[in-house]
Scaffold this active site. Structure first.
Site, short mmCIF file in Angstrom:
data_model
loop_
_atom_site.label_atom_id
_atom_site.label_comp_id
_atom_site.label_asym_id
_atom_site.label_seq_id
_atom_site.Cartn_x
_atom_site.Cartn_y
_atom_site.Cartn_z
N ARG A 184 0.87 -1.34 0.12
CA ARG A 184 -0.06 0.10 0.02
C ARG A 184 1.12 1.20 0.13
O ARG A 184 0.55 2.15 -0.72
CB ARG A 184 -0.99 0.06 1.18
CG ARG A 184 -2.06 0.71 1.27
CD ARG A 184 -2.76 0.59 2.66
NE ARG A 184 -2.48 -0.97 2.77
CZ ARG A 184 -3.61 -1.79 2.85
NH1 ARG A 184 -4.50 -1.56 2.13
NH2 ARG A 184 -3.00 -3.11 2.98
N THR A 185 1.56 1.35 0.91
CA THR A 185 2.63 2.52 1.08
C THR A 185 3.43 2.90 -0.09
O THR A 185 3.53 3.95 -0.62
CB THR A 185 3.39 2.60 2.41
OG1 THR A 185 2.40 2.29 3.58
CG2 THR A 185 4.20 3.85 2.64
N LYS A 211 22.57 -8.41 4.60
CA LYS A 211 23.14 -8.05 3.13
C LYS A 211 24.61 -7.54 3.19
O LYS A 211 25.08 -7.73 2.27
CB LYS A 211 22.24 -6.90 2.90
CG LYS A 211 22.26 -6.62 1.51
CD LYS A 211 21.44 -5.50 1.04
CE LYS A 211 21.26 -4.99 -0.45
NZ LYS A 211 21.20 -3.67 -0.64
N ARG A 215 11.22 3.27 3.89
CA ARG A 215 10.71 2.25 5.03
C ARG A 215 11.80 1.43 5.59
O ARG A 215 12.53 0.78 4.74
CB ARG A 215 9.62 1.22 4.32
CG ARG A 215 9.21 0.27 4.99
CD ARG A 215 8.36 0.24 6.15
NE ARG A 215 7.00 1.23 5.98
CZ ARG A 215 5.82 0.59 5.66
NH1 ARG A 215 5.63 -0.81 5.67
NH2 ARG A 215 4.81 1.48 5.60
N HIS A 269 5.32 7.14 11.56
CA HIS A 269 4.68 6.80 10.01
C HIS A 269 3.74 8.05 9.82
O HIS A 269 2.74 8.10 9.66
CB HIS A 269 3.86 5.52 9.85
CG HIS A 269 3.53 5.05 8.67
ND1 HIS A 269 3.86 5.82 7.77
CD2 HIS A 269 3.02 3.84 8.18
CE1 HIS A 269 3.66 5.04 6.41
NE2 HIS A 269 2.86 3.80 6.91
#
Lengths: 311, 427
Positions: free
Chosen positions: A58-59, A86, A108, A136
């Site tokens: 969504r975001t 990573k 995010r 947020h």
């Protein structure tokens, strides 16, 4: 007034006037989204990188559409959830992206404070699309926008936010946003999901959902993360639904014109029953629609945009 | 070789000396203490200590020297240089090195390297369990014989109550105390700062005070049950200070230490996601800081120790949740402790005792006094010396301090190790 912040990292440091300015700007952008040709040249030549270290549909989509409707070039990067796994540090990842001269990075990340960290180290603008369990801001702004749309004002309203308060970034941003705009905020959940010091953020704390929603104007249900059931916070989703789910029975305790919000994705039958989610009080899809307009406003203002009259 | 430290304000709690005296050092040992010794001595190097405090060299019983194995953070040479610059002449180093200090050769390596190349006395603390895994006791008898002064799985609490019980009994067999880093790991979970208002606001997972208190209670009960010596590392909560106070009152052989950061800062320092304010135990609330002050004042807390924990820049320049715990402390212990004197929390004499004879007694070393015949480890302190801490100037290899840029009052002006000057502050 004009408001051109370098970054949007959270609601905490915004004033009521600044929040209203963002919401007013969003109102102007909303109209574009219903046009036949849903695109204006405002941010042509700007590059926006959506840097998402956590899964989000969504975001991310909302920010991407917002950027594209303003004619910016938007690039989506879905990075591994942890920079440690990573093998590259967050700073290195971000600096590599910055070397390609983006104008805005929308991020995010699973770590609280990750956007503050980035903003301290980069020259480009940073917009927080959710950092850990911290803030947020675009979600809180679209929630406020939606409430204002339906209630015509925010001052004087009572809003209940219910669910896993500890682990929600939506809650913190919403408490700041709504209280700054003059609303009363209540939070509700089992004690295992209520962190200490919530009162200091300016809200009233409830452990009984029925008490918490009595005579309120708005109810915001938070997603309960399924992986938490059977761990130490709640015994089962079944029991959670019984005591903390919003349903056609307990919603009657609220004002008759109550509106129901949910930041999504919903767990139907857990924190919200389908009869409520699809019922007359729900404004959930309005939130999603308004999200694009709010994010257009943020991208625009961060880029130095002034009056929104002529876009 | 004779050295005369002349005209200083001598403060030696062990000998109840508090006044203007000279100290004569001969062959690295205290040869005489008295007024106007200069009249009788004419062939000594004179160190003028006018206006300075002269005390036994400071002793820090909680230091991570990172050597062997983690020399990119610190080593015995850089760590003891940092000690000397902070007025510290003796340190006890923790066993979480690589390899762990759980065999005699590692103890011997540390002691020998410190003797040959260091500028402070180094007393290794060996691991309670082999490889600090919490399964099997380390060879405590041999480790003690090799020169270790205590046992601790610092940073990795022993989960098993049974193993901890046996550790107390076995360590006591060889006359060494157990040093406990008290944490109930299940209550800590993924917590990375003190649980409370600030954590709630920052959205960081909290570590509740009960995680320390519950573990402290267990350690005290085991020490009481086994009638063995327990030293609690870095007490940081109101509850653990009170537990130690009560235990002492009923005769349990327990001592404890507090760190300068826990008596100086609260969890407010974490705001801005400052990774140099991330440590374990975490910075706590003002009520906890007040309780630590009270514990220092009433004698519940026996020692000030730094938990000097050097970490590389890269290990702190990351998201808060994944940053390493700990800060360097050797070079800031003295001024931060002097703050307590200046603000009336403790007396000057208490401050010196908390940093000299009392920690010495905990680990059983013959340091911390100016007894005639004692090794002449001394520090000359200017209690009013004002300076600004510049992390880049620290002698430690690592610069992870939350006090960067602070104005400090009080500093070691000169540090003597067995009569030899190992540090002299440029003024």
């Amino acid at each position: 007034m004009n408001f051109n912040p370098k970054h949007i990292l959270g609601i905490k440091n915004l004033s009521a006037a600044e929040i209203h300015f963002i919401l007013d700007s969003a109102a102007s952008f909303k109209e574009i989204n219903s046009r036949q040709i849903k695109k204006v040249p405002t941010l042509r030549g700007k590059t926006i990188v959506n840097l998402f270290f956590e899964a989000s549909t969504r975001t991310r989509t909302s920010f991407e559409i917002a950027g594209k409707r303003l004619s910016a070039d938007t690039i989506n990067i879905s990075a591994s959830s942890s920079s440690v796994v990573k093998g590259e540090t967050l700073e290195d990842t971000a600096k590599n992206i910055e070397a390609m001269h983006p104008d805005i990075i929308v991020m995010r990340h699973s770590a609280s404070g990750a956007c503050d960290y980035l903003a301290q180290r980069l020259k480009c603008s940073v917009i927080n699309a959710g950092d850990g369990t911290h803030e947020h801001p675009s979600q809180a702004l679209l929630d406020a926008f939606t409430i204002r749309q339906h209630k015509k004002k925010i001052e004087g309203l009572t809003v209940t936010i219910a669910g896993d308060i500890t682990h929600s970034r939506v809650v913190r941003s919403n408490i700041y946003c709504l209280t700054k705009l003059g609303a009363k905020v209540r939070v509700a959940g089992p004690r295992t999901m209520l962190p200490p010091g919530l009162e200091k953020l300016g809200c009233e704390v409830f452990t009984d959902l029925r008490e918490a929603i009595r005579d309120v104007d708005c109810i915001m249900m938070l997603r309960i993360q399924r992986e938490r059931q059977g761990k130490t916070l709640i015994p089962s989703l079944r029991e959670y639904a019984r005591f903390y789910g919003l349903n056609p029975d307990n919603i009657k305790l609220a004002k008759s014109d109550v509106i129901v919000l949910h930041p999504g994705p919903m767990n139907r039958g857990v924190e919200i029953s389908s009869l409520v989610a699809d019922g007359p009080h729900n404004v959930i899809l309005d939130q999603v629609e308004n999200g694009v307009a709010v994010r257009m406003a943020l991208l625009y203002l961060v880029s130095g945009g002034e009056s929104v009259q002529n876009v | 070789m004779r050295v005369l430290v002349k005209n200083g304000h001598l403060l030696d709690p062990v000998n109840n000396i508090d006044g203007r005296y000279d100290v004569l050092i001969e062959d690295g040992k205290v040869a005489a203490v008295g007024a106007d010794l200069a009249l009788a001595v004419n062939d000594a190097e004179i160190i003028a200590a006018d206006g300075l405090l002269v005390a036994p060299g400071l002793i820090d019983i909680h230091v991570h020297l990172r050597d062997p194995g983690l020399e990119y953070k610190e080593d015995i040479i850089s760590g003891t240089h940092a000690a000397a610059a902070g007025g510290v002449t003796s340190v006890a180093c923790m066993p979480n090195t690589s390899p762990v200090i759980d065999t005699a050769p590692v103890v011997e390596y540390i002691i020998n390297k410190a003797r040959q190349h260091g500028c402070a006395n180094v007393y290794p603390v060996a691991a309670i369990s082999q490889a600090m895994k919490g399964d099997v006791l380390s060879e405590m008898g041999e480790l003690k014989a090799a020169g270790c002064v205590a046992f601790s799985d610092d940073g990795v609490p022993v989960v098993s109550g049974e193993l901890m019980r046996r550790a107390f009994e076995y360590a006591d067999t060889f006359g060494a105390p157990i040093i406990s880093h008290a944490e109930d790991l299940s209550l800590v979970g993924e917590g990375c700062m003190n649980e409370g208002d600030v954590a709630t606001e920052l959205g960081l997972k909290g570590i509740p005070w009960v995680a320390e208190d519950a573990a402290t209670a267990r350690e005290i009960m085991l020490a009481e049950f086994t009638n063995s010596r327990l030293h609690m590392a870095h007490v940081s909560t109101r509850g653990s200070v009170e537990l130690v106070r009560q235990a002492k009152a009923r005769g349990v052989k327990v001592t404890c230490e507090a760190t300068p950061h826990h008596f100086t800062l609260t969890d407010e320092a974490v705001r801005g996601y400052n990774t140099n304010a991330k440590m374990n135990p975490p910075l706590r609330s003002q009520a906890d800081v007040d309780a630590v002050h009270a514990g220092l004042a009433d004698g519940t807390i026996d020692a000030i120790a730094t938990d000097h924990a050097p970490h590389h820049y890269d290990e702190k320049n990351v998201e808060f949740a994944i940053a390493m715990n700990g800060i360097v402390g050797l070079e800031t212990m003295l001024p931060l402790t002097m703050n307590l004197v200046r603000t009336g929390v403790i007396s000057l004499r208490q401050a010196i005792a908390l940093m000299t004879c009392q920690p010495a007694a905990i680990i059983g070393i013959d340091r911390g006094s100016l007894n005639v015949g004692a090794v002449a480890d001394l520090v000359l302190i200017d209690p009013e010396f004002e300076w600004t801490l510049d992390a880049k100037q620290l002698k430690s290899k690592s610069k992870n301090t939350p006090f960067d840029g602070w104005t400090m009052h009080g500093a070691a002006i000169r540090t003597l190790l067995a009569g030899r000057t190992v540090f002299q502050r440029e003024q």
